[in-house]
Every structure is written in C-alpha cells, then in structure tokens.
Design a protein around this motif. Structure first.
Motif, PDB file in Angstrom:
ATOM      1  N   GLY A   1     -11.278   8.017  -6.190  1.00  0.00           N
ATOM      2  CA  GLY A   1     -11.223   6.624  -5.744  1.00  0.00           C
ATOM      3  C   GLY A   1      -9.816   6.076  -5.862  1.00  0.00           C
ATOM      4  O   GLY A   1      -8.859   6.819  -6.045  1.00  0.00           O
TER       5      GLY A   1
ATOM      6  N   ASP B   1       0.861  -1.179   0.000  1.00  0.00           N
ATOM      7  CA  ASP B   1       0.000   0.000   0.000  1.00  0.00           C
ATOM      8  C   ASP B   1       0.904   1.238   0.000  1.00  0.00           C
ATOM      9  O   ASP B   1       1.769   1.364   0.869  1.00  0.00           O
ATOM     10  CB  ASP B   1      -0.855  -0.054   1.267  1.00  0.00           C
TER      11      ASP B   1
ATOM     12  N   ALA C   1      -7.235   6.447  -1.228  1.00  0.00           N
ATOM     13  CA  ALA C   1      -6.432   5.876  -0.135  1.00  0.00           C
ATOM     14  C   ALA C   1      -5.477   6.922   0.434  1.00  0.00           C
ATOM     15  O   ALA C   1      -5.304   7.029   1.656  1.00  0.00           O
ATOM     16  CB  ALA C   1      -5.663   4.656  -0.636  1.00  0.00           C
TER      17      ALA C   1
HETATM   18  P1  ADP Z   1      -6.022   5.675 -12.290  1.00  0.00           P
HETATM   19  O1  ADP Z   1      -7.317   6.434 -12.214  1.00  0.00           O
HETATM   20  O2  ADP Z   1      -4.834   6.543 -12.668  1.00  0.00           O
HETATM   21  O3  ADP Z   1      -6.133   4.444 -13.123  1.00  0.00           O
HETATM   22  P2  ADP Z   1      -6.260   4.090  -9.822  1.00  0.00           P
HETATM   23  O4  ADP Z   1      -6.114   4.585  -8.432  1.00  0.00           O
HETATM   24  O5  ADP Z   1      -7.602   3.605 -10.240  1.00  0.00           O
HETATM   25  O6  ADP Z   1      -5.696   5.269 -10.760  1.00  0.00           O
HETATM   26  O7  ADP Z   1      -5.225   2.922 -10.081  1.00  0.00           O
HETATM   27  C1  ADP Z   1      -3.839   3.124 -10.275  1.00  0.00           C
HETATM   28  C2  ADP Z   1      -3.068   1.942  -9.717  1.00  0.00           C
HETATM   29  O8  ADP Z   1      -2.969   2.098  -8.308  1.00  0.00           O
HETATM   30  C3  ADP Z   1      -3.720   0.578  -9.937  1.00  0.00           C
HETATM   31  O9  ADP Z   1      -2.697  -0.337 -10.314  1.00  0.00           O
HETATM   32  C4  ADP Z   1      -4.283   0.231  -8.560  1.00  0.00           C
HETATM   33  O10 ADP Z   1      -4.310  -1.167  -8.354  1.00  0.00           O
HETATM   34  C5  ADP Z   1      -3.268   0.876  -7.656  1.00  0.00           C
HETATM   35  N1  ADP Z   1      -3.678   1.166  -6.273  1.00  0.00           N
HETATM   36  C6  ADP Z   1      -4.909   1.343  -5.753  1.00  0.00           C
HETATM   37  N2  ADP Z   1      -4.827   1.597  -4.424  1.00  0.00           N
HETATM   38  C7  ADP Z   1      -3.508   1.612  -4.116  1.00  0.00           C
HETATM   39  C8  ADP Z   1      -2.752   1.809  -2.921  1.00  0.00           C
HETATM   40  N3  ADP Z   1      -3.339   2.058  -1.742  1.00  0.00           N
HETATM   41  N4  ADP Z   1      -1.390   1.734  -2.983  1.00  0.00           N
HETATM   42  C9  ADP Z   1      -0.770   1.490  -4.151  1.00  0.00           C
HETATM   43  N5  ADP Z   1      -1.404   1.298  -5.309  1.00  0.00           N
HETATM   44  C10 ADP Z   1      -2.759   1.354  -5.303  1.00  0.00           C
END
Ligand code: ADP
Length: 166
Positions: free
Chosen positions: A30, A9, A35
């Motif tokens: 989101g 994370d 996060a």
């Molecule tokens: P985008 O809108 O740019 O696609 P997202 O947040 O939907 O951004 O996803 C980008 C990447 O971050 C994805 O690979 C997702 O699995 C990952 N991701 C989501 N939450 C976390 C987190 N807490 N820490 C690290 N990576 C994360």
C-alpha cells in the motif's frame, strides 16, 4: 548535495531515481509502494521478483527498473515497522545512506525520497524527518539533489523547517 523539498506525488518526479518505501517481501503493497507499482506498471514487480527472490531485509536498499515512471530507476528500501515493534532507528537511517550508495553506483544525480516508515509503519513524523534530513546531510555522495517529497501539508512544513535549519 542540495537537499530540497516539494509537496506532491513521488511517482511524477522527474529525477534519475525514486526511492520506494517497500516491505521485506518486495511484492508490492500500500501507500507509496502501491502508488509506485501502479504508476510504473508490471515491469517493476517483474524486476523485483527477478532480482530479489527472497525480498529485502529491513534497513537495506535494492535497485529495479522504474518501468513507466519518468525516473530511470527505483531504489527500494525497507524501513523499520514501528507498529510491529521494530524501534531500531539505525535501520531507518541506513535506508537513506544505503539508497545514496545505490544511487552512486548508478551514477544517479537526482534522487527523490518519500518519508520512509512515516506512514503505515508508524514512525513519528518529526523523527522520520530528522532521520531523513540529517542522514542525507551527513552521507558522502556524488548525488547532486536529494529531493524530499512531502505527500501532505504537515510533512511539507516539518521537512521545510528541518532543511532550512541545516
Ligand atoms: P511505510 O510503510 O514505510 O510507513 P507508507 O507508504 O505507508 O510507507 O508511507 C511513507 C510515507 O509516504 C508517508 O509519509 C506517506 O504519506 C507517503 N506517501 C504515500 N503515498 C505517496 C506518494 N504517492 N508520493 C510520496 N509520498 C507518499
């Protein structure tokens, strides 16, 4: 610069700066954006509003406080939204080069990155990884560690393979 990969994370990473995959409005969202705001607390949103009254454009990078996160700064970037028809890969690579430029201005030595655009924005995982790793490798910087944070097992495997091949 060393490029490393961890599974986990991004909000718990002990680094100077964490990169956020934000959206153009920059008022939270989101995925990793949600996060980071949840873990960092309201100071991040307040700083987004103060510093970026008009948000951020796709492909650009901008800095805020990290609030309660272990990191000192959040570097927000906006990747291209493939699901909205934005296929411009240069906007994805500029997120990584731009984040490193901001990190250099700050004197940050360690920076953690998510896989920008690889979530809700729909960029295919293999190319999201290639864009990330290759751009980090090619961009001149004073940063000593770029840590790719893989949120899932598949992302970890693909990142590990690409980094090993450098
Ligand atoms: P985008 O809108 O740019 O696609 P997202 O947040 O939907 O951004 O996803 C980008 C990447 O971050 C994805 O690979 C997702 O699995 C990952 N991701 C989501 N939450 C976390 C987190 N807490 N820490 C690290 N990576 C994360």
């Amino acid at each position: 610069m060393r490029i490393t990969v961890v599974r986990g994370d991004i909000t718990t990473q002990q680094v100077d700066a964490v990169v956020n995959a934000a959206n153009e409005r920059m008022r939270g969202g989101g995925g990793v954006d949600g996060a980071i705001h949840a873990a960092g607390g309201p100071a991040i949103l307040e700083d987004c509003i103060a510093r970026f009254p008009n948000g951020l454009r796709t492909g650009e990078a901008g800095l805020t406080t990290a609030g309660d996160l272990p990191a000192r700064w959040v570097i927000h970037v906006v990747g291209p939204n493939l699901n909205a028809g934005n296929t411009d890969r240069s906007k994805l690579t500029s997120c990584y080069s731009g984040a490193l430029a901001v990190a250099d201005e700050l004197g940050a030595r360690s920076v953690a990155f998510p896989l920008v655009s690889a979530g809700v924005y729909g960029w295919p995982l293999d190319d999201a990884v290639a864009a990330a790793v290759d751009t980090l490798e090619e961009t001149p910087t004073q940063v000593e560690e770029a840590r790719m944070v893989a949120f899932g097992d598949r992302a970890y495997v693909v990142l590990e393979r690409r980094i090993s091949a450098l």
